[in-house]
Design a protein around this motif. Sequence first.
Motif, PDB file in Angstrom:
ATOM      1  N   VAL A 121       0.853  -1.188   0.000  1.00  0.00           N
ATOM      2  CA  VAL A 121       0.000   0.000   0.000  1.00  0.00           C
ATOM      3  C   VAL A 121       0.890   1.240   0.000  1.00  0.00           C
ATOM      4  O   VAL A 121       2.056   1.184   0.420  1.00  0.00           O
ATOM      5  N   PRO A 122       0.365   2.380  -0.454  1.00  0.00           N
ATOM      6  CA  PRO A 122       1.159   3.614  -0.395  1.00  0.00           C
ATOM      7  C   PRO A 122       1.615   3.898   1.034  1.00  0.00           C
ATOM      8  O   PRO A 122       0.880   3.683   2.000  1.00  0.00           O
ATOM      9  N   VAL A 123       2.834   4.380   1.165  1.00  0.00           N
ATOM     10  CA  VAL A 123       3.393   4.607   2.493  1.00  0.00           C
ATOM     11  C   VAL A 123       2.557   5.597   3.298  1.00  0.00           C
ATOM     12  O   VAL A 123       2.475   5.503   4.538  1.00  0.00           O
ATOM     13  N   ASP A 124       1.891   6.542   2.623  1.00  0.00           N
ATOM     14  CA  ASP A 124       1.045   7.512   3.329  1.00  0.00           C
ATOM     15  C   ASP A 124      -0.222   6.879   3.902  1.00  0.00           C
ATOM     16  O   ASP A 124      -0.935   7.534   4.668  1.00  0.00           O
ATOM     17  N   ASN A 125      -0.509   5.640   3.527  1.00  0.00           N
ATOM     18  CA  ASN A 125      -1.693   4.948   4.029  1.00  0.00           C
ATOM     19  C   ASN A 125      -1.378   4.023   5.203  1.00  0.00           C
ATOM     20  O   ASN A 125      -2.238   3.259   5.637  1.00  0.00           O
ATOM     21  N   VAL A 126      -0.152   4.086   5.696  1.00  0.00           N
ATOM     22  CA  VAL A 126       0.263   3.245   6.814  1.00  0.00           C
ATOM     23  C   VAL A 126       0.429   4.113   8.063  1.00  0.00           C
ATOM     24  O   VAL A 126       1.105   5.140   8.031  1.00  0.00           O
ATOM     25  N   PHE A 127      -0.192   3.691   9.158  1.00  0.00           N
ATOM     26  CA  PHE A 127      -0.185   4.443  10.410  1.00  0.00           C
ATOM     27  C   PHE A 127       0.218   3.510  11.557  1.00  0.00           C
ATOM     28  O   PHE A 127      -0.094   2.313  11.543  1.00  0.00           O
ATOM     29  N   ARG A 128       0.866   4.088  12.544  1.00  0.00           N
ATOM     30  CA  ARG A 128       1.262   3.304  13.712  1.00  0.00           C
ATOM     31  C   ARG A 128       0.029   2.762  14.424  1.00  0.00           C
ATOM     32  O   ARG A 128      -0.947   3.482  14.636  1.00  0.00           O
ATOM     33  N   MET A 283     -16.559   7.264   3.712  1.00  0.00           N
ATOM     34  CA  MET A 283     -15.150   7.014   4.019  1.00  0.00           C
ATOM     35  C   MET A 283     -14.535   8.214   4.744  1.00  0.00           C
ATOM     36  O   MET A 283     -15.201   8.873   5.525  1.00  0.00           O
ATOM     37  N   GLY A 284     -13.249   8.533   4.468  1.00  0.00           N
ATOM     38  CA  GLY A 284     -12.566   9.628   5.115  1.00  0.00           C
ATOM     39  C   GLY A 284     -11.148   9.735   4.601  1.00  0.00           C
ATOM     40  O   GLY A 284     -10.607   8.796   4.005  1.00  0.00           O
ATOM     41  N   ASN A 285     -10.513  10.880   4.831  1.00  0.00           N
ATOM     42  CA  ASN A 285      -9.167  11.118   4.310  1.00  0.00           C
ATOM     43  C   ASN A 285      -8.104  10.826   5.365  1.00  0.00           C
ATOM     44  O   ASN A 285      -8.413  10.459   6.508  1.00  0.00           O
ATOM     45  N   ALA A 286      -6.825  11.036   4.989  1.00  0.00           N
ATOM     46  CA  ALA A 286      -5.719  10.676   5.864  1.00  0.00           C
ATOM     47  C   ALA A 286      -5.705  11.505   7.146  1.00  0.00           C
ATOM     48  O   ALA A 286      -5.403  10.982   8.237  1.00  0.00           O
ATOM     49  N   GLN A 287      -6.036  12.792   7.064  1.00  0.00           N
ATOM     50  CA  GLN A 287      -6.055  13.621   8.264  1.00  0.00           C
ATOM     51  C   GLN A 287      -7.155  13.161   9.216  1.00  0.00           C
ATOM     52  O   GLN A 287      -6.955  13.112  10.449  1.00  0.00           O
ATOM     53  N   GLU A 288      -8.318  12.817   8.675  1.00  0.00           N
ATOM     54  CA  GLU A 288      -9.405  12.313   9.525  1.00  0.00           C
ATOM     55  C   GLU A 288      -9.020  10.981  10.162  1.00  0.00           C
ATOM     56  O   GLU A 288      -9.372  10.718  11.320  1.00  0.00           O
ATOM     57  N   PHE A 289      -8.290  10.158   9.419  1.00  0.00           N
ATOM     58  CA  PHE A 289      -7.833   8.880   9.976  1.00  0.00           C
ATOM     59  C   PHE A 289      -6.881   9.127  11.143  1.00  0.00           C
ATOM     60  O   PHE A 289      -6.994   8.495  12.203  1.00  0.00           O
ATOM     61  N   ALA A 290      -5.944  10.053  10.969  1.00  0.00           N
ATOM     62  CA  ALA A 290      -5.006  10.390  12.038  1.00  0.00           C
ATOM     63  C   ALA A 290      -5.740  10.963  13.253  1.00  0.00           C
ATOM     64  O   ALA A 290      -5.438  10.614  14.401  1.00  0.00           O
ATOM     65  N   ASP A 291      -6.707  11.841  13.007  1.00  0.00           N
ATOM     66  CA  ASP A 291      -7.479  12.428  14.107  1.00  0.00           C
ATOM     67  C   ASP A 291      -8.313  11.359  14.812  1.00  0.00           C
ATOM     68  O   ASP A 291      -8.479  11.395  16.049  1.00  0.00           O
ATOM     69  N   MET A 292      -8.848  10.421  14.038  1.00  0.00           N
ATOM     70  CA  MET A 292      -9.615   9.327  14.623  1.00  0.00           C
ATOM     71  C   MET A 292      -8.737   8.468  15.524  1.00  0.00           C
ATOM     72  O   MET A 292      -9.128   8.105  16.646  1.00  0.00           O
ATOM     73  N   LEU A 293      -7.511   8.168  15.078  1.00  0.00           N
ATOM     74  CA  LEU A 293      -6.600   7.379  15.901  1.00  0.00           C
ATOM     75  C   LEU A 293      -6.221   8.119  17.184  1.00  0.00           C
ATOM     76  O   LEU A 293      -6.051   7.506  18.249  1.00  0.00           O
ATOM     77  N   GLU A 294      -6.103   9.438  17.101  1.00  0.00           N
ATOM     78  CA  GLU A 294      -5.813  10.231  18.305  1.00  0.00           C
ATOM     79  C   GLU A 294      -6.957  10.130  19.309  1.00  0.00           C
ATOM     80  O   GLU A 294      -6.733   9.982  20.520  1.00  0.00           O
ATOM     81  N   LEU A 295      -8.194  10.200  18.819  1.00  0.00           N
ATOM     82  CA  LEU A 295      -9.363  10.061  19.693  1.00  0.00           C
ATOM     83  C   LEU A 295      -9.408   8.664  20.317  1.00  0.00           C
ATOM     84  O   LEU A 295      -9.644   8.515  21.527  1.00  0.00           O
ATOM     85  N   VAL A 296      -9.175   7.649  19.498  1.00  0.00           N
ATOM     86  CA  VAL A 296      -9.191   6.261  19.970  1.00  0.00           C
ATOM     87  C   VAL A 296      -8.112   6.048  21.026  1.00  0.00           C
ATOM     88  O   VAL A 296      -8.338   5.374  22.045  1.00  0.00           O
ATOM     89  N   THR A 297      -6.932   6.617  20.798  1.00  0.00           N
ATOM     90  CA  THR A 297      -5.827   6.456  21.742  1.00  0.00           C
ATOM     91  C   THR A 297      -6.085   7.214  23.044  1.00  0.00           C
ATOM     92  O   THR A 297      -5.896   6.670  24.145  1.00  0.00           O
ATOM     93  N   HIS A 298      -6.537   8.453  22.926  1.00  0.00           N
ATOM     94  CA  HIS A 298      -6.765   9.284  24.120  1.00  0.00           C
ATOM     95  C   HIS A 298      -7.808   8.663  25.042  1.00  0.00           C
ATOM     96  O   HIS A 298      -7.648   8.678  26.273  1.00  0.00           O
TER      97      HIS A 298
END
Length: 334
Positions: A121-128, A283-298
């Motif tokens: 997958v594109p590297v920009d689509n991979v998140f920790r 669906m959603g974009n990369a920034q929304e995915f990152a923000d979603m992961l922040e909410l899930v983590t917090h």
Amino acid sequence: MKGVVLRELGGPEKALVDEVDPPTAANGEVVVRIRAAALNRRDLFVTYGQYPGIELPSILGSDGAGVVEELPPGYRGDHGVGDDVMILPSLDWGDDPRVQSPQFRTLGVPKDGTFAELVAVPVDNVFRKPDHLSYAEAAALPLAGVTAYRAVVSRGQLQDGETVLITGAGGGVAGFAIQFAAALGAHVLVTSTRAENLELATTLGAAGGIDWSEKDWSARLKEQGAKVDVVIDSIGGEQFPRLVRLLRAGGRLVIFGATAGPVPNLVLPHLFLKQLDVRGTSMGNAQEFADMLELVTHHEIHPHLGARFPLGEVADAMRLMEAGAPAGKIILEL
């Protein structure tokens, strides 16, 4: 490597585990060794040909989590081989956060997806991967999670203290929408036709729910004093006009599906006289995915998991999804 290959249409039995060539890290892509993948309705629809842009043969699967296996030549980013990661299935969203580009695709048919030992997958689509999530939980989150986040936050603009009504409790996106809305401090109400789904919704953070197979369900909500600021709907159909009437003046109605089909008998003055906003989302974009992961983590949110299957029993997993049970995400483990 082994992968779930769809070579012809005709339902879940056509999704066959087979030996396929492994992908390589090229053209800005990273190879991930999949530890767990999750089913979505999209995968089932694709096997029947009920989805646009199908190209065969292809490997199914949009959701996955695992370990970085290989990075593209010359890569100097934050990821390293061996890192635990999860995959955003939105490909080529584009530069406009409001809407997908014409090139937008979802991972898994026609681009080979996550129902395989390895995926590129594109590297920009991979998140920790958040540390508090298992591989199975992380695999359950991407498609349904980013869809729910965009519906609740980006499009619904839900605020602390507002009341939100989420239809179809028991569905994957609805489940995440309940968890996200509750985490944001909203008063969450839900609908379903199954008592077990209403009970599950309360464990996910809903304050209450109602069986909307009952003829007077919307009247009962009004009797309970419900003043709804936001509706998150994936059903449509004949119940949709009642959702419009339940919204308070100036409310928002966010739509991400239409499982019950077209909307009959919608009285337009109920929309414009109440100054309602009707907003579509998908669906959603990369920034929304990152923000979603922040909410899930917090908030240390854990996805609700249903059944688990080995990769070789993917057809059985799809049949279980088709039957409408269980509540929670269905996981393939590798």
